[in-house]
Scaffold this motif. Structure first.
Motif, PDB file in Angstrom:
ATOM      1  N   LEU A 137      21.961  72.277  37.992  1.00  0.00           N
ATOM      2  CA  LEU A 137      21.075  72.259  39.161  1.00  0.00           C
ATOM      3  C   LEU A 137      19.689  72.772  38.798  1.00  0.00           C
ATOM      4  CD1 LEU A 137      23.295  73.571  42.110  1.00  0.00           C
ATOM      5  CD2 LEU A 137      22.343  71.277  41.845  1.00  0.00           C
ATOM      6  N   GLN A 138      19.650  73.867  38.053  1.00  0.00           N
ATOM      7  CA  GLN A 138      18.366  74.476  37.709  1.00  0.00           C
ATOM      8  C   GLN A 138      17.578  73.627  36.708  1.00  0.00           C
ATOM      9  OE1 GLN A 138      18.464  78.944  37.278  1.00  0.00           O
ATOM     10  NE2 GLN A 138      20.662  78.562  37.414  1.00  0.00           N
ATOM     11  N   SER A 139      18.275  72.904  35.834  1.00  0.00           N
ATOM     12  CA  SER A 139      17.579  72.081  34.850  1.00  0.00           C
ATOM     13  C   SER A 139      17.043  70.792  35.457  1.00  0.00           C
ATOM     14  CB  SER A 139      18.510  71.759  33.678  1.00  0.00           C
ATOM     15  OG  SER A 139      19.594  70.952  34.103  1.00  0.00           O
ATOM     16  N   ARG A 140      17.717  70.264  36.470  1.00  0.00           N
ATOM     17  CA  ARG A 140      17.321  68.986  37.049  1.00  0.00           C
ATOM     18  C   ARG A 140      16.404  69.117  38.250  1.00  0.00           C
ATOM     19  NH1 ARG A 140      22.617  64.974  36.894  1.00  0.00           N
ATOM     20  NH2 ARG A 140      22.940  65.039  34.630  1.00  0.00           N
ATOM     21  N   PHE A 141      16.497  70.235  38.955  1.00  0.00           N
ATOM     22  CA  PHE A 141      15.718  70.395  40.184  1.00  0.00           C
ATOM     23  C   PHE A 141      14.890  71.667  40.088  1.00  0.00           C
ATOM     24  CE2 PHE A 141      19.616  68.117  41.246  1.00  0.00           C
ATOM     25  CZ  PHE A 141      19.107  66.963  41.794  1.00  0.00           C
ATOM     26  N   GLY A 142      13.566  71.475  39.944  1.00  0.00           N
ATOM     27  CA  GLY A 142      12.677  72.617  39.794  1.00  0.00           C
ATOM     28  C   GLY A 142      12.692  73.554  40.980  1.00  0.00           C
ATOM     29  N   ILE A 143      12.995  73.029  42.171  1.00  0.00           N
ATOM     30  CA  ILE A 143      12.993  73.872  43.366  1.00  0.00           C
ATOM     31  C   ILE A 143      14.110  74.906  43.304  1.00  0.00           C
ATOM     32  CG2 ILE A 143      14.514  72.391  44.763  1.00  0.00           C
ATOM     33  CD1 ILE A 143      12.721  73.068  47.154  1.00  0.00           C
ATOM     34  N   VAL A 144      15.171  74.618  42.542  1.00  0.00           N
ATOM     35  CA  VAL A 144      16.252  75.582  42.365  1.00  0.00           C
ATOM     36  C   VAL A 144      15.923  76.552  41.236  1.00  0.00           C
ATOM     37  CG1 VAL A 144      18.704  75.853  41.861  1.00  0.00           C
ATOM     38  CG2 VAL A 144      17.914  73.915  43.217  1.00  0.00           C
ATOM     39  N   ARG A 145      15.307  76.034  40.162  1.00  0.00           N
ATOM     40  CA  ARG A 145      15.015  76.872  39.006  1.00  0.00           C
ATOM     41  C   ARG A 145      13.881  77.842  39.287  1.00  0.00           C
ATOM     42  NH1 ARG A 145      13.750  73.131  36.023  1.00  0.00           N
ATOM     43  NH2 ARG A 145      11.495  73.236  36.166  1.00  0.00           N
ATOM     44  N   GLY A 146      12.833  77.363  39.955  1.00  0.00           N
ATOM     45  CA  GLY A 146      11.659  78.187  40.164  1.00  0.00           C
ATOM     46  C   GLY A 146      11.587  78.778  41.547  1.00  0.00           C
ATOM     47  N   ALA A 147      10.426  79.285  41.869  1.00  0.00           N
ATOM     48  CA  ALA A 147      10.238  79.937  43.159  1.00  0.00           C
ATOM     49  C   ALA A 147      10.068  78.905  44.260  1.00  0.00           C
ATOM     50  CB  ALA A 147       9.005  80.834  43.101  1.00  0.00           C
TER      51      ALA A 147
END
Length: 226
Positions: A137-147
């Motif tokens: 999830l964090q690698s594919r969707f920046g909204i999950v990985r970042g702020a």
């Protein structure tokens, strides 16, 4: 085994100052928690999002709808047999913070016997499914990985007073048609609810399931003689 359960924290970059204390956990940054159940193919079967970052996995679980269908008697019936003992609840692989319920399978703390050591290794390896899912999830969707940004930041810069304007409230006028089933208070339904509630939280059933699966896994590995 239904899947692996765990929680991850999603950073809230523009959390309002007045809410920062409630949403800040041990990392001292505001976060929102995602509870998820994932299978080996990283398919998410359950997701519950929105609890403040100051909570832990247990606090999230108390608010989560994970067992709502089961306690209400609407979940599919399950029955399986392990080590010549019947079990009637599906279970989730969980880490040490989760309670000793019949619906959670935790590892063995400080295993000493060979069968416990091998089981603990296997349980930990399979429980990584949900952590692998969080990584994807964090690698594919920046909204999950970042702020995460607030809604106001995504609006036009021409309206500088957006943060000062009150939001328009939408009034819910109640259910229409058959949106909701009627809630009853008769003893028959309440007794059934309480029976299922206690069944889910049975430490005795949790211990039986763990012991049966330890023995089953040991025999499956071909160690019947020990």
């Amino acid at each position: 085994m239904i899947g692996s359960i765990d929680c991850m924290h999603w950073q809230w970059k523009n959390c309002p100052t007045g809410w920062a204390g409630e949403y800040s956990g041990r990392k001292q940054i505001p976060t929102i928690i995602l509870e998820a159940v994932a299978s080996y193919d990283t398919w998410i079967w359950h997701a519950f999002f929105g609890m403040p970052g100051a909570c832990n996995d247990l606090n999230v679980l108390t608010k989560s709808p994970l067992f709502d269908e089961l306690t209400a008697g609407r979940a599919p019936l399950i029955q399986f047999q392990v080590n010549n003992r019947a079990h009637s609840l599906g279970y989730y692989l969980a880490d040490g913070i989760y309670p000793r319920w019949a619906t959670f399978l935790k590892t063995v703390r400080n295993p000493t016997r060979p069968k416990e050591i091998e089981f603990a290794k296997a349980q930990k390896a399979y429980r990584k499914d949900v952590e692998r899912c969080f990584g994807i999830l964090q690698s594919r969707f920046g909204i999950v990985r970042g702020a995460a940004y607030s809604d106001d930041e995504l609006e036009s810069d021409d309206e500088e007073d957006n943060n000062m304007r009150p939001r328009i409230a939408e009034v819910w006028e109640g259910p229409t048609g058959r949106d909701f089933d009627p809630v009853g208070r008769d003893a028959h339904h309440m007794n059934g609810f309480m029976d299922r509630y206690q069944q889910i939280r049975s430490e005795h059933s949790h211990s039986n399931l763990q012991q049966d699966l330890i023995q089953h896994f040991w025999e499956f590995q071909g160690n019947r003689s020990i």
